[in-house]
Design a protein around this motif. Structure first.
Motif, mmCIF file in Angstrom:
data_model
loop_
_atom_site.group_PDB
_atom_site.id
_atom_site.type_symbol
_atom_site.label_atom_id
_atom_site.label_comp_id
_atom_site.label_asym_id
_atom_site.label_seq_id
_atom_site.Cartn_x
_atom_site.Cartn_y
_atom_site.Cartn_z
ATOM 1 N N UNK A 107 9.512 -4.531 6.312
ATOM 2 C CA UNK A 107 9.894 -5.163 5.019
ATOM 3 C C UNK A 107 9.370 -6.416 5.000
ATOM 4 N N UNK A 108 9.646 -7.096 6.289
ATOM 5 C CA UNK A 108 9.111 -8.620 6.366
ATOM 6 C C UNK A 108 7.709 -8.610 6.055
ATOM 7 N N UNK A 109 6.623 -7.936 6.555
ATOM 8 C CA UNK A 109 5.457 -8.063 6.614
ATOM 9 C C UNK A 109 4.930 -7.597 5.077
ATOM 10 N N UNK A 110 5.728 -6.788 4.374
ATOM 11 C CA UNK A 110 5.610 -6.394 3.019
ATOM 12 C C UNK A 110 5.784 -7.513 2.153
ATOM 13 N N UNK A 111 6.849 -8.178 2.380
ATOM 14 C CA UNK A 111 7.300 -9.430 1.619
ATOM 15 C C UNK A 111 6.195 -10.503 1.760
ATOM 16 N N UNK A 112 5.782 -10.712 3.140
ATOM 17 C CA UNK A 112 4.829 -11.814 3.472
ATOM 18 C C UNK A 112 3.586 -11.600 2.650
ATOM 19 N N UNK A 113 3.195 -10.363 2.812
ATOM 20 C CA UNK A 113 1.757 -10.060 2.102
ATOM 21 C C UNK A 113 1.742 -10.088 0.687
ATOM 22 N N UNK A 114 2.729 -9.696 0.039
ATOM 23 C CA UNK A 114 2.937 -9.988 -1.445
ATOM 24 C C UNK A 114 3.243 -11.220 -2.109
ATOM 25 N N UNK A 115 3.608 -12.058 -1.109
ATOM 26 C CA UNK A 115 3.984 -13.600 -1.389
ATOM 27 C C UNK A 115 2.849 -14.458 -0.844
ATOM 28 N N UNK A 116 2.069 -14.064 -0.146
ATOM 29 C CA UNK A 116 0.893 -14.598 0.464
ATOM 30 C C UNK A 116 1.369 -15.842 1.491
ATOM 31 N N UNK A 117 2.408 -15.667 2.342
ATOM 32 C CA UNK A 117 3.170 -16.507 3.053
ATOM 33 C C UNK A 117 2.977 -15.975 4.543
#
Length: 385
Positions: free
Chosen positions: A232-242
């Motif tokens: 979940x954390x990796x998916x969010x980070x990749x989508x947000x570019x952070x």
């Protein structure tokens, strides 16, 4: 008879130290993966082999009624030692995939003599206020589960073996502490003989059956969520570019559940275990259904909501265990907790494998909608309790 002041703290710390074995492999999955060319999603297999080992272990313990026939503190110590050795075997040079999965299976098998047996030991000491005692105990399980992520993030060494060695020695220390400092409790009623029909006997008790099915719905969501928190954390980070510290925030999200377990245990003294379990399951089910919206939130809101989900996903667990223990005959309490753990963890394999299968098939933000199946079923059963 009031237990000595140190009994509950020793049980809690021993449970914390020993359950750190659970996600030790998961916390260092990226380092383990560099040794192999898997060609498949190893995360789901590492999680499922621990769960599968736990299922076979709990089934063995339940059918043989081991924790009701023999000293549970001694069983706890032996399983902590053997579980730690299985965990250490991950460090065998040139380890094969077969040996890797076998080691995780063995760790899961011996965890069957740690988690449910720890709850059995607590129930032998605390007749009144068991919900509060189990709230502390499951809180220790939560922190133990999250602890490998903490070690991996703040390790004094960049070598992933620090996680494996640390958790193995913690398990040994926890097992010895339980054996040396926590004798059999005053409310223990040993089973006099082997009872192979015990499972049928337990599920013929209406209150036990309904509480157990509520617990099964909770388990569908719990370990799949915990196992996929880094995803979940990796998916969010990749989508947000952070950039996000995956191990650190995995520890925080999972570890936040320890707070809610303690709070839920205290609230259960006034409101009762059923109400705490029902409301926790309801809110976590809402989080499952609303999970696609989670990935649209700004970073701070995303972390806060994910932590809240991490709290409610586990706060019902000690209260389900309290209801199950209360509904079972005293001489079969350990077996009752063990068999429900066995079935509950079998269910976790299905949900973990479902998410692993769908991970490459659908948009990752939609994955966690499927976790709502468990809370819906659990809530239906609790309404009838």
């Amino acid at each position: 008879m009031k237990p000595k002041f140190y009994i509950l703290p020793v049980i809690i710390l021993s449970q914390f130290f020993c359950t750190s074995l659970w996600f030790a492999g998961n916390a260092v999955i990226d380092d383990l993966a560099t040794q192999f060319d898997f060609g498949f999603n190893i995360l789901g297999y590492l999680l499922s082999f621990v769960q599968f080992g736990f299922i076979i272990g709990t089934l063995t313990f339940a059918l043989l009624t081991l924790s009701d026939r023999y000293s549970p503190s001694r069983i706890f110590m032996i399983c902590a030692l053997l579980g730690g050795l299985c965990n250490l075997s991950l460090l065998i040079p040139n380890i094969t995939v077969f040996n890797l999965l076998t080691a995780r299976f063995g760790t899961g098998f011996f965890l069957a003599g740690i988690y449910p047996v720890g709850m059995k030991i607590a129930s032998d000491y605390y007749k009144g206020g068991l919900g509060r005692a189990l709230g502390y105990l499951v809180g220790a399980l939560v922190l133990g589960t999250a602890f490998p992520h903490f070690i991996n993030e703040f390790s004094w060494s960049s070598d992933y073996t620090a996680v494996i060695v640390s958790t193995s020695f913690l398990a040994l220390f926890g097992g010895l502490s339980m054996w040396l400092l926590v004798p059999d409790g005053p409310y223990r009623r040993p089973a006099s003989k082997l009872q192979l029909g015990v499972v049928t006997q337990l599920f013929s008790i209406p209150h036990f059956k309904k509480a157990a099915f509520g617990y099964f719905g909770h388990m569908w969501e719990l370990y799949a969520f915990w196992g996929f928190v880094p995803v979940i954390l990796k998916t969010y980070a990749n989508q947000q570019g952070i950039e996000l510290q995956i191990s650190f925030w995995s520890f925080i999200v999972i570890g936040a559940g320890a707070i809610s377990c303690v709070l839920g245990g205290l609230i259960s003294l006034r409101k009762g275990s059923r109400k705490v379990a029902y409301n926790s399951l309801l809110v976590s089910g809402v989080f499952c259904l609303a999970s696609p919206l989670l990935f649209l939130l700004p970073p701070h809101a995303f972390i806060v909501i994910l932590c809240l989900w991490g709290m409610v996903v586990i706060s019902d667990s000690p209260q389900f265990s309290t209801m199950i223990a209360a509904a079972a005959p005293p001489e079969l309490r350990g077996t009752a907790l063990t068999i429900t753990n066995c079935i509950g963890f079998a269910i976790t394999i299905i949900s973990i494998q479902l998410l692993s299968f769908l991970n490459d098939k659908i948009d990752n933000t939609l994955l966690y909608l499927f976790l709502s199946i468990g809370p819906i079923i659990g809530l239906y059963k609790l309404r009838r309790l």
